[in-house]
Design a protein around this motif. Structure first.
Motif, short mmCIF file in Angstrom:
data_model
loop_
_atom_site.label_atom_id
_atom_site.label_comp_id
_atom_site.label_asym_id
_atom_site.label_seq_id
_atom_site.Cartn_x
_atom_site.Cartn_y
_atom_site.Cartn_z
N UNK A 201 88.81 -3.79 76.97
CA UNK A 201 89.86 -3.74 77.77
C UNK A 201 90.50 -2.50 78.38
N UNK A 202 90.75 -1.66 77.08
CA UNK A 202 91.17 0.08 77.51
C UNK A 202 90.72 0.10 79.13
N UNK A 203 89.43 0.29 78.99
CA UNK A 203 88.17 0.26 79.94
C UNK A 203 88.52 -0.21 81.52
N UNK A 204 88.97 -1.89 81.09
CA UNK A 204 89.14 -2.27 82.04
C UNK A 204 90.60 -2.30 82.60
N UNK A 205 90.81 -2.00 82.01
CA UNK A 205 92.98 -1.63 82.84
C UNK A 205 92.85 -0.19 83.16
N UNK A 206 92.01 0.86 82.61
CA UNK A 206 92.12 1.72 83.07
C UNK A 206 90.89 1.70 84.96
N UNK A 207 90.03 1.22 84.56
CA UNK A 207 89.29 0.54 86.17
C UNK A 207 90.34 0.12 86.93
N UNK A 208 90.87 -0.98 86.82
CA UNK A 208 91.88 -1.30 87.78
C UNK A 208 92.52 -0.50 88.29
N UNK A 209 93.55 0.44 87.37
CA UNK A 209 94.25 1.46 87.76
C UNK A 209 93.68 2.63 88.66
N UNK A 210 92.17 3.18 88.22
CA UNK A 210 91.65 3.73 89.56
C UNK A 210 91.25 3.39 91.00
N UNK A 211 91.34 2.04 90.85
CA UNK A 211 91.07 1.72 92.51
C UNK A 211 92.28 1.77 92.75
N UNK A 212 93.52 1.19 91.41
CA UNK A 212 95.01 0.90 92.46
C UNK A 212 94.58 2.44 93.52
N UNK A 213 94.62 3.68 92.53
CA UNK A 213 94.40 4.92 93.24
C UNK A 213 93.50 4.82 94.30
N UNK A 214 92.90 4.54 94.94
CA UNK A 214 91.40 4.46 95.38
C UNK A 214 90.42 5.26 95.28
N UNK A 215 89.82 5.21 93.48
CA UNK A 215 89.00 6.10 93.09
C UNK A 215 87.76 4.74 93.14
N UNK A 216 86.64 5.38 92.91
CA UNK A 216 85.67 4.70 92.55
C UNK A 216 85.27 3.93 91.04
#
Length: 672
Positions: A201-216
């Motif tokens: 869950x923590x990694x999923x949340x981190x990936x959502x935040x990365x996408x929000x910042x425009x990162x891959x």
């Protein structure tokens, strides 16, 4: 025999199947709807809604029928199984919150009145009225109420506190149900599994935040570590997030549908799994992120189970998945604005929910718009379909064929006309052969067409599509303007569709059989306007009152003034003249008709008569006043009048037109 294979042939007797639905069948299917309403997109949408039977007698189910099947399937499941109610306790708590807020508003208004301060009273009462109105306008569904109350500025601290507590309770329950589902997907959950779930869950949340910042985000690495959580095997991050959102939405629907007792039973198990509060935090954050990313996933669904068969947790999760799929398919079908939108349906899942016949119908329906486009009958312009010139010609031909089918061949028909051989001379030009044409085959061009089609070689094999015949020149030319009544009474009396089909058929007849003749079209209601053949299929009646024959005759006369040959006006109407154009150019309407309107109309009839224009009138639902007026018109003009019905209108118009052509041709032949 070809390449060692043998083929056997037999005459087609009408019982065999195998002829696929084609674009012209589809166009013919929507012809009446299109001509009546004048809206191609609406006609396609209604065909999609109603379905139809193809030329093999196979029924294509319509969207309405499928929606009814989905409704019955949902009802059968809810009537069979026992899961719980629909938010009864939450609904009551929301009502209590609103009642507490209303009491505070009433108290605030009373305090302002008791203060004696007029300005304070005015401001307070205005504020209270606006807030009471906001509470009155709360949506009927609980999800909508929660959403609106989250934006509401509470007056009562107690009401706000109770509402916040209720939201916390709902969020907590959602998180618990989500973790229950994850635990249910894994056997013999261990503390290590709990830790991995928290990390996932923590990694999923981190990936959502990365996408929000425009990162891959590192999706592949995530799947390497946690792929066992996802038996759906998503291939992209978007697919993964959609899987998670769908799971959580289903769990939310289950929560929405449970009784407090059932919810409490599951809550006890959840509490054993949620001792780690960091896990709860990650689940809560993930829920918020996914709801934000997928707001239309159906988070607010709830189902009223009324049956006796109890559902265990695993079975309930599967049932929620099925009910969610039913909702999703239902929403897609309801939202489809044209057959092409049905291409988004998961046909395999539709087959599971609706059966093979419905799935096949959906698949074929989805192809209809593309089929019409590929055949050159419609084109997509800025998201809307429009008819092509080829489709317009085909619609006219369909209308003409429908009328010819009703007529006895020994009384009238294209064959008899062409067999007379009167008034035609060779024009030394050719045209593709159409059924009914004189078979004056032009050998050279026919053979050339076959060679071009096959690419050369011998023997040259001819097909009917290769045939070209010599044109004949029609020496007797006539010019016709069709005046079509577009007033509101035409559809009200079921006269509009027959009249419009006659207009389409007459245009098709003249352009195909008498190409040197002129045909103009004038639509008239409160005012008259010239119509082009391209406009005719989609022209509709006018939502105004008035039958302005005077303006129609004036426009027709001006159109015919530019033409040669015998001139006539064919008027199709169901009403007497009730409007005319004033000297200032404005229309005047009166019912019953007044003397000024009748006189202005007859003056235009007199002008037509002086210019050698005959007016032939076809009256539908003629009343005594209309009959009297038409008798005066024909007495002045020496034209003809026909009292007909919607069923016989086409017969009268086409028979009269062709009989007049025959007389003109015979007269010229005798003169020669």
């Amino acid at each position: 025999m070809t390449g060692g294979s043998q083929f056997r042939y037999s005459r087609w007797d009408g019982t065999q199947t195998g002829f696929e639905l084609n674009a012209f069948d589809v166009l013919e299917e929507i012809t009446d709807d299109l001509l009546y309403h004048g809206d191609l997109n609406a006609a396609l949408r209604r065909m999609m809604q109603s379905g139809f039977t193809d030329q093999n007698g196979e029924r294509l189910q319509g969207v309405r029928e499928m929606l009814e099947k989905l409704r019955r399937r949902r009802k059968d499941q809810l009537d069979r199984y026992d899961l719980g109610g629909v938010y009864d306790d939450i609904a009551q708590e929301l009502r209590d919150v609103v009642d507490t807020e209303r009491e505070a508003l009433d108290q605030l208004a009373q305090e302002a009145r008791d203060s004696g301060d007029a300005r304070r009273q005015e401001i307070t009462e205005q504020s209270v009225m606006e807030k009471q109105m906001g509470l009155d306008m709360l949506p009927p569904d609980l999800a909508g109420q929660v959403r609106e109350l989250q934006e509401y500025d509470f007056t009562s601290a107690e009401a706000q506190q109770r509402f916040e507590e209720l939201l916390d309770q709902l969020r907590q329950q959602l998180m618990q149900q989500y973790v229950d589902q994850m635990a249910g997907a894994m056997q013999n959950l261990t503390p290590e599994d709990m830790a991995r779930m928290k990390d996932m869950m923590a990694e999923l949340n981190q990936m959502l935040e990365q996408r929000e910042r425009g990162e891959e985000p590192d999706f592949e690495g995530f799947m390497d570590r946690f792929g066992d959580f996802f038996p759906e095997n998503p291939q992209t991050l978007d697919e993964l997030l959609e899987v998670m959102a769908e799971r959580m939405a289903n769990m939310q629907a289950m929560l929405n549908s449970m009784t407090p007792e059932q919810r409490a039973q599951l809550q006890g198990l959840s509490e054993q799994l949620l001792e780690d509060m960091d896990l709860a935090f990650q689940a809560n954050q993930l829920a918020a992120n996914l709801q934000s990313a997928f707001p239309n996933m159906g988070w607010n669904r709830s189902f009223d189970f009324r049956g006796q068969d109890p559902l265990g947790f695993a079975e309930a999760a599967e049932m929620m998945q099925e009910l969610g799929d039913i909702d999703q398919l239902e929403n897609l079908l309801r939202g489809a604005t044209n057959p092409g939108a049905l291409a988004e349906v998961d046909i395999d899942r539709a087959r599971e929910l609706l059966g093979d016949d419905a799935a096949k119908s959906l698949d074929r329906m989805a192809e209809l718009a593309k089929m019409l486009e590929d055949a050159g009958l419609i084109e997509n312009k800025e998201g809307r379909f429009e008819l092509t010139p080829r489709a317009i010609r085909r619609l006219g031909q369909n209308a003409l064929n429908d009328l010819f089918k009703k007529l006895a061949q020994d009384k009238m028909g294209r064959h008899q006309l062409e067999r007379t051989g009167i008034g035609h001379e060779r024009e030394y030009d050719t045209k593709p052969y159409e059924f009914g044409d004189p078979f004056n085959l032009h050998i050279e061009r026919t053979v050339r067409n076959a060679v071009q089609r096959t690419g050369g070689g011998t023997p040259v094999r001819l097909l009917p599509e290769d045939f070209e015949v010599e044109r004949t020149e029609q020496l007797t030319r006539s010019s016709t303007v069709l005046m079509l009544d577009l007033s509101l009474s035409m559809p009200m009396r079921d006269n509009f569709l027959p009249a419009k089909k006659v207009a389409m058929a007459l245009h098709s007849l003249i352009t195909s059989q008498f190409p040197r003749d002129f045909m103009g079209i004038v639509g008239f209601s409160e005012v008259a306007r010239e119509l082009t053949p391209e406009q005719l299929p989609e022209v509709s009646w006018d939502f105004v009152y008035g039958t302005n024959m005077q303006h129609g005759f004036a426009l027709s006369r001006r159109m015919l003034a530019r033409q040669s040959g015998t001139k006539q006006i064919i008027m199709i109407t169901d009403g007497e003249p009730t409007a005319h154009i004033l000297p200032n150019g404005e229309p005047f309407f009166s019912y019953p008709p007044v003397k000024e309107t009748v006189d202005a109309t007859l003056q235009e009839v007199a002008r037509c008569t002086r210019e050698g224009i005959r007016i032939n009138t076809f009256m539908l639902d003629a009343n005594s006043y209309l009959q009297h007026f038409i008798e005066r018109l024909t007495e002045m003009n020496r034209g003809r009048a026909f009292f007909t019905t919607p069923e016989t209108l086409g017969d009268y118009v086409l028979v009269d037109f062709i009989e007049q052509k025959r007389q003109m041709m015979r007269g010229r032949a005798r003169g020669a």
